[in-house]
Write a protein that holds these residues in place. Structure first.
Motif, PDB file in Angstrom:
ATOM      1  N   SER A  26       6.087  81.293 121.841  1.00  0.00           N
ATOM      2  CA  SER A  26       5.886  82.037 123.094  1.00  0.00           C
ATOM      3  C   SER A  26       4.459  81.906 123.591  1.00  0.00           C
TER       4      SER A  26
ATOM      5  N   LYS B 185       8.247  82.464 116.252  1.00  0.00           N
ATOM      6  CA  LYS B 185       8.671  82.744 117.633  1.00  0.00           C
ATOM      7  C   LYS B 185       7.469  83.132 118.495  1.00  0.00           C
TER       8      LYS B 185
ATOM      9  N   GLN C  74       7.089  89.652 125.869  1.00  0.00           N
ATOM     10  CA  GLN C  74       7.654  89.452 124.533  1.00  0.00           C
ATOM     11  C   GLN C  74       6.545  89.485 123.474  1.00  0.00           C
TER      12      GLN C  74
ATOM     13  N   ARG D 226       7.632  86.077 128.835  1.00  0.00           N
ATOM     14  CA  ARG D 226       7.009  85.589 127.601  1.00  0.00           C
ATOM     15  C   ARG D 226       5.807  86.454 127.224  1.00  0.00           C
TER      16      ARG D 226
END
Length: 174
Positions: free
Chosen positions: A78, A74, A108, A105
């Motif tokens: 990103s 992930k 994150q 993003r």
């Protein structure tokens, strides 16, 4: 002006026409330089993407691959989206919605690094997110918030607020 005759009015009209031509040329040149300046400013902002951020993110991914492969995947996705957005040169401006997705993003990825010591909220109404803004305008501010506002003991909460006030967009990063 088109004044015919062999007197001073013909000379004045020719001089006036030459002056208008020069003004048109100067205005056109000024607009071109202003556009080039804006493009250079946006590219300078894009190039400010902190190399330490990239290095730290890649290091985090390296460790996550061993212990949390799904989270590492992930994070790679990103990071790839983040980099793709930052190097797209066909547009200098984007809708605020796109800029907020980019910042989301980025944050994150920062969450992977700081865990629950970092929290953030984006509080901007959907209808206000259709406004056009310069590309990459928020990320450097958010990055500085983390760099200078983060406290190891207390962590950090970033709140991004914004609203459209008549013909002006007001954004606050707290």
């Amino acid at each position: 002006l088109d004044i015919q005759g062999n007197d001073e009015f013909e000379v004045i009209s020719k001089s006036f026409n030459m002056m208008l031509g020069s003004l048109r040329h100067l205005i056109s040149r000024h607009q071109q330089l202003a556009q080039e300046n804006m493009t250079a400013t946006v590219q300078a902002m894009e190039s400010q993407f902190n190399p330490h951020f990239l290095f730290n993110t890649l290091e985090s991914i390296r460790y996550m691959i061993k212990f949390e492969p799904k989270a590492a995947e992930k994070m790679i996705v990103s990071l790839a989206r983040l980099l793709r957005y930052s190097i797209q040169h066909e547009r200098d401006t984007v809708e605020l919605r796109e800029e907020l997705e980019f910042v989301d993003r980025y944050l994150q990825i920062m969450l992977y690094r700081y865990g629950d010591r970092l929290k953030y909220k984006i509080c901007i109404e959907q209808q206000d997110q259709q406004v056009t803004v310069p590309k990459m305008i928020l990320q450097p501010l958010v990055e500085n918030s983390i760099k200078y506002g983060f406290q190891e003991d207390n962590g950090l909460e970033i709140i991004i607020e914004g609203e459209l006030l008549k013909d002006r967009l007001e954004i606050r990063i707290k």
